[in-house]
Design an enzyme around this catalytic site. Structure first.
Site: not given
Ligand code: XMP
Ligand code: MG
Length: 179
Positions: A48, A102, A106, A134, A155-156, A168
């Site tokens: 990610g 990162e 979360d 978050k 959620f994104v 992505r």
């Protein structure tokens, strides 16, 4: 920016590419000031973080090294539950300043596991740079040193973040549409 549908879900525009770029620049400036004499090793956590890392590190102007890792989780046969392993790290990191890169923190479970692995390797210090955080979901005590943006517990996708492998490549961040 338009709504996008990925598989069975629809997402709406949330953070523009301009806003992203601006907060990434600010993060890099802080890092440049704080870690100028530490020769940090940036550890980019795949998949990610690839897009954020590329943007961030173009703005990081201090001497540094960059490496990429993946975290693999599996259930051990013992009672310890899920075991996390770090794959891809070839550098000797003992005694070094590490900056974990990162895309999103979360609950903090993933980050905590990575921290444990790094501390075992006797690093000098670990800093954390996460583009998103978050706070409502975060349950850990570790400090996330550099945060691009705090977002609510939603959620994104986009800017490296995926829904079931998709999204992505989008240069903006989208949030799941409220029904
Ligand atoms: P924890 O809870 O361990 O979660 O801090 C970190 C990992 O969960 C994924 N994650 C997301 N992925 N949109 C995504 O595409 C999100 O809103 C989201 N929230 C958590 C991500 O892989 C992250 O590394
Ligand atoms: Mg991640």
């Amino acid at each position: 920016m338009q709504r996008v549908t990925l598989k069975d879900k629809t997402f709406v525009p949330y953070i523009t590419a301009d806003k992203i770029a601006e907060s990434v620049r600010l993060m890099a400036q802080k890092i440049n000031t704080d870690l100028a004499s530490d020769m940090p090793l940036f550890l980019v956590v795949l998949n990610g973080s690839f897009m954020f890392a590329a943007d961030l590190l173009k703005e990081v102007t201090i001497p540094c090294e960059i490496s990429f890792i993946k975290l693999a989780s599996y259930h051990g046969t013992s009672s310890t539950g899920t075991v996390t392993e770090m794959i891809g790290l070839t550098e000797e990191i003992k005694g070094r300043t590490i900056v974990v890169v990162e895309d999103i923190v979360d609950t903090g479970v993933t980050l905590e596991k990575l921290m444990t692995l790094l501390i075992k390797k006797e690093v000098k210090q670990v800093k954390v740079a996460s583009f998103l955080l978050k706070p409502e979901a975060y349950t850990k005590a570790m400090v996330v040193d550099y945060v691009g943006m705090e977002i609510p517990n939603e959620f994104v996708v986009g800017y490296g973040l995926d829904y079931d492998g998709l999204g992505r490549n989008m240069k903006e961040i989208y949030v799941l549409e409220k029904k």
